[in-house]
Design an enzyme around this catalytic site. Structure first.
Site, mmCIF file in Angstrom:
data_model
loop_
_atom_site.group_PDB
_atom_site.id
_atom_site.type_symbol
_atom_site.label_atom_id
_atom_site.label_comp_id
_atom_site.label_asym_id
_atom_site.label_seq_id
_atom_site.Cartn_x
_atom_site.Cartn_y
_atom_site.Cartn_z
ATOM 1 C CD GLU A 51 37.117 23.931 42.720
ATOM 2 O OE1 GLU A 51 37.095 25.179 42.602
ATOM 3 O OE2 GLU A 51 37.877 23.329 43.508
ATOM 4 C CG PHE A 113 39.283 21.236 56.926
ATOM 5 C CD1 PHE A 113 39.327 22.621 56.985
ATOM 6 C CD2 PHE A 113 39.981 20.589 55.914
ATOM 7 C CE1 PHE A 113 40.055 23.354 56.060
ATOM 8 C CE2 PHE A 113 40.721 21.320 54.982
ATOM 9 C CZ PHE A 113 40.758 22.701 55.064
ATOM 10 C CG MET A 481 23.213 43.325 27.863
ATOM 11 S SD MET A 481 22.502 44.014 26.345
ATOM 12 C CE MET A 481 22.646 42.618 25.236
HETATM 13 C C1 LIG Z 1 27.966 36.160 36.368
HETATM 14 C C2 LIG Z 1 27.261 37.351 35.842
HETATM 15 N N1 LIG Z 1 27.334 38.530 36.473
HETATM 16 C C3 LIG Z 1 26.682 39.607 35.992
HETATM 17 C C4 LIG Z 1 25.929 39.519 34.860
HETATM 18 C C5 LIG Z 1 25.187 40.734 34.348
HETATM 19 N N2 LIG Z 1 25.666 41.116 33.012
HETATM 20 C C6 LIG Z 1 25.057 40.750 31.876
HETATM 21 S S1 LIG Z 1 25.816 41.278 30.496
HETATM 22 C C7 LIG Z 1 27.008 42.058 31.397
HETATM 23 C C8 LIG Z 1 28.110 42.822 30.738
HETATM 24 C C9 LIG Z 1 29.098 41.930 30.129
HETATM 25 O O1 LIG Z 1 30.183 42.718 29.730
HETATM 26 P P1 LIG Z 1 31.235 42.184 28.695
HETATM 27 O O2 LIG Z 1 31.693 40.834 29.108
HETATM 28 O O3 LIG Z 1 32.269 43.194 28.471
HETATM 29 O O4 LIG Z 1 30.342 41.968 27.400
HETATM 30 P P2 LIG Z 1 29.659 43.070 26.462
HETATM 31 O O5 LIG Z 1 28.246 43.215 26.931
HETATM 32 O O6 LIG Z 1 30.414 44.333 26.625
HETATM 33 O O7 LIG Z 1 29.731 42.493 25.108
HETATM 34 C C10 LIG Z 1 26.780 41.880 32.756
HETATM 35 C C11 LIG Z 1 27.616 42.460 33.828
HETATM 36 C C12 LIG Z 1 25.867 38.259 34.241
HETATM 37 N N3 LIG Z 1 25.110 38.071 33.138
HETATM 38 N N4 LIG Z 1 26.544 37.213 34.724
#
Ligand SMILES: Cc1ncc(C[n+]2csc(CCOP(=O)(O)OP(=O)(O)O)c2C)c(N)n1
Ligand SMILES: [Mg+2]
Lengths: 577, 178
Positions: A51, A113, A481
């Site tokens: 969802e 429920f 990131m």
């Molecule tokens: C739902 C959610 N959980 C955690 C975060 C924290 N967060 C921000 S960027 C990131 C890393 C994302 O990793 P990836 O998808 O591999 O992208 P990259 O930064 O490597 O391009 C995280 C965990 C977030 N923004 N959203």
């Protein structure tokens, strides 16, 4: 034809009258009456696989079209699963209507429920929400919801409908008028304020336009362009505003903020008039607020009065719809031009030289390597194919920032990204929504290896609907990131950021019955993208990029935006692990 | 500082939740809140006292005006208005100090609403300062129990209520069943 029908049919009847052509949803016990009517109803239903993604897909649809997106879920877990998507729409002012089933009226409050207090839970996640327990209120409620979602500052509206309302029978007559006495939207903009703003613009020596998502929401991109050209002011577009001014426009500088370009941020910091249009002075843009645009007077145009003065005091506030306000503003600017434009012409030329100087000093330039695919190289290639015209949805993380930096958007509603909430898992379902809205447009979904897995179930939706979304996974092996921040601010103590056991994308795609490819050589990247483009239907392209690349420029948390870190401060560390 | 807001709202389910939710969401501390129907039973009037930074007052009012069901939120802090609170107070009285308590109550304009061998229940209205004094004085006579109503306020200016006109719904054709 008898006009007695059940609530479910009235609901779909009203949706039809609101111009809805597709619903993104997931059925359940209390929505059975609704799905029964959907069975042979012309409004399409797209079955998402979670969802949350129904909301994200509706959001992608709304972002790509400007129309209200519709999501649907059952009571209890279905409804609670919607909340992240609702908050995402709330933060980015995206118009969607979410429909949830609720247990029968007589069961409410009994911990029945799959009962959840959806109305209470979504109070702060929506612009407005409703609980419909009386079938006679259903039609009005639906039309009110669409009006509220799409007018003023757009946003998500949720309608929670009890099962007895969906099942009950009533005589239906179309609604011709709705009453929302407390819902006052100021659209016109104060004529005197608009005139004073125009005067300030000609009086400025270093004017700077800061345009955001409000321009896109209002459909004011043409008016923005006219204003920018009349004034010949350098212009930055926020993450939410990319495409508000064509990326190829000579006055477009780039994106400002934490990962904005050097020139964008220097311009903000040095301008003497900041023309803030449909923006909310978000902390990711302003950096340390006390040092933000310290020399500037601020003209602030926004449809939401509460945004004006919220973070930064406006010297000249204008509450109104950006399209209406800007078109009047352009008229006054032109009227004043002959008498006022000359006064600071020399200063303004110097200002442009200054801004161009910053652009040349530290341009946003892609990085290439003969051995590895650099993330910037990947975005550069996508940009080459897109040529400013493709829809690009992103997830959240490093790839999102590089995509924002290197992919050009020449029109609004091409760039779909979770800005305010920064919600991972957004990219793939948003692409589903956008491609449903625009079956003939190229839709790239640029995601990280982390975020891709958060939305993984929607690969089935792509395959199921045969949507030709080109999913480009920027695979750096990390939650990049977060790794970047651990790297820079936590002594490279990399904690819980390595993504192990990433699936083999070629096998995974095959398992879903679609095409996929892994690419890791720079020399093969262009060919792989070409293959993705030429393959009909969905395509998963897993691009292995340099694992330890960081996004620059970067404004560290708490710094002023002209205190950017422009390049890696030290050799990029390779941990022992 | 304490800011007094008078808020007129459609009397719909969840109205109070919207207001309290919004206040806590924005980090404004509620000091007191009263709510009741108006002459028009479809509307509710709330008087809210919040503790906020003086600089935030305009923003608070803008936020309070945002919910769709709010017809009007006004800042009464510096506006001509009457602000009143009611206190119900029970005080234990001994045979010796009964008369003194009654005298004191009279000075504060309090009414005796119950009297028994144990003591009195008193009712007083006034501004918060006066009531605080009243409570402090009563405390000197012995054990007390106090319930305060929270502030109610009425503006002394006729502020025009601006309502949004009905919105016509120009519809497309209904979707045709397939
Ligand atoms: C739902 C959610 N959980 C955690 C975060 C924290 N967060 C921000 S960027 C990131 C890393 C994302 O990793 P990836 O998808 O591999 O992208 P990259 O930064 O490597 O391009 C995280 C965990 C977030 N923004 N959203
Ligand atoms: Mg990653």
């Amino acid at each position: 034809m008898s006009n007695t029908m059940n609530g479910a049919r009235i609901l779909l009847e009203c949706l039809g009258r609101e111009g809805v052509d597709v619903i993104f949803g997931y059925p359940g016990g209390v929505t059975l009456p609704l799905y029964d009517v959907m069975y042979d109803h012309p409004i399409r239903h797209v079955l998402v696989r979670h969802e949350e993604n129904a909301c994200f897909a509706a959001s992608g649809y709304a972002r790509a079209t400007g129309k209200v997106g519709v999501a649907c879920a059952t009571s209890g877990p279905g409804a609670t699963n919607l909340t992240t998507g609702l908050v995402d729409c709330m933060m980015d002012s995206i118009p969607i209507v979410a429909l949830t089933g609720q247990v029968s009226s007589k069961l409410i409050g009994s911990d029945a429920f799959q009962e959840a207090d959806t109305f209470g839970i979504t109070r702060s996640a929506t612009k407005h929400n409703y609980l419909v327990r009386d079938i006679k209120e259903l039609a009005d409620t639906v039309h009110e919801a669409f009006h509220i979602a799409s007018s003023g500052r757009p946003g998500p509206v949720l309608i929670d409908i009890t099962k007895d309302v969906l099942q009950g029978q009533v005589h239906y007559t179309p609604i011709h008028e709705i009453h929302l006495p407390g819902y006052k939207v100021v659209t016109d903009g104060h004529a005197g304020q608009i005139r004073r703003a125009a005067q300030m613009m000609w009086e400025a020596r270093r004017p700077y336009v800061y345009a955001g998502g409000g321009i896109i929401a209002a459909g004011a991109h043409q008016e923005l362009r006219e204003l920018v050209e009349t004034l010949d002011a350098p212009t930055v577009c926020t993450l939410m505003g990319l495409g508000a001014l064509p990326g190829s426009h000579p006055n477009f500088i780039s994106m400002p903020g934490m990962h904005g370009s050097y020139a964008s941020n220097m311009g903000m910091s040095d301008c003497d008039l900041l023309i803030a249009l449909g923006v909310r002075f978000d902390d990711r843009v302003t950096g340390r607020l006390a040092s933000f645009a310290p020399h500037a007077k601020v003209v602030h145009v926004d449809i939401d009065p509460a945004e004006i003065g919220k973070n930064r005091t406006a010297d000249l506030p204008i509450v109104g719809d950006a399209k209406k306000v800007l078109s009047k503003m352009v008229r006054v600017l032109r009227e004043l031009e002959p008498e006022m434009a000359g006064a600071h012409a020399e200063d303004r030329r110097a200002w442009w030289r200054q801004v161009r100087g910053w652009q040349e000093e530290h341009p946003l330039e892609p990085v290439f390597s003969p051995d590895e695919i650099k993330p910037q190289h990947l975005m550069h290639e996508i940009n080459r194919i897109s040529d400013g015209k493709a829809i690009v949805s992103t997830d959240v993380g490093q790839h999102q920032m590089w995509a924002a930096q290197f992919i050009r958007f020449d029109e609004p509603r091409l760039w779909l990204s979770s800005g305010g909430l920064g919600s991972m898992g957004f990219g793939l379902p948003a692409a589903v929504g956008a491609q449903m809205a625009h079956p003939d447009k190229t839709v790239f979904c640029v995601v990280g290896d982390g975020g891709f897995q958060m939305a993984l179930p929607e690969v089935a939706t792509l395959a199921n609907q045969g949507l030709p979304v080109k999913v480009i996974i920027m695979n750096n092996g990390y939650l990049g990131m977060v790794r970047q921040w651990q790297d820079l601010f936590y002594q490279s103590r990399l904690s819980a950021v390595q993504i192990e056991a990433f699936p083999n994308i070629e096998l995974l795609a095959a398992a879903y019955g679609i095409r996929g490819r892994i690419v890791d050589k720079p020399s093969e990247l262009a060919g792989a993208l070409k293959e993705a483009m030429e393959t009909p239907g969905p395509f998963l392209l897993d691009v292995h990029v340099t694992p330890f690349e960081n996004v620059y420029p970067m404004v560290p948390a708490g710094a002023a935006i002209n205190e950017m870190v422009l390049a890696p401060p030290k050799p990029v560390p390779v941990p022992a692990k | 500082m304490l800011m007094t807001i008078s808020l007129l709202m459609e009397n719909k389910p969840g109205a109070l939740m919207r207001v309290t939710g919004l206040l806590s969401q924005r980090g404004y501390n509620i000091e007191s809140l009263t709510v009741a129907r108006t002459l028009d039973p479809t509307l509710s009037r709330m008087t809210i006292t919040v503790d906020v930074d003086a600089k935030q007052r305009a923003q608070v009012i803008k936020q309070m005006n945002k919910p769709v069901n709010v017809l009007q939120a006004t800042d009464l802090t510096d506006a001509p208005a009457v602000l009143r609170e009611m206190v119900l107070l029970r005080v234990r009285a001994t045979m010796e100090n009964r008369t003194a308590i009654l005298k004191e109550a009279e000075i504060f304009g309090a009414r005796v609403v119950d009297s028994s061998v144990e003591g009195f229940a008193l009712e007083a209205t006034g501004d918060s300062e006066k009531l605080e004094e009243f409570i402090a004085v009563m405390e000197t006579y012995g054990e007390i129990e106090v319930t305060r109503s929270g502030m109610v306020a009425v503006s002394l200016e006729a502020k025009k209520l601006r309502l949004a006109p009905p919105i016509p719904k120009a519809h497309g054709e209904p979707a045709v069943p397939r």
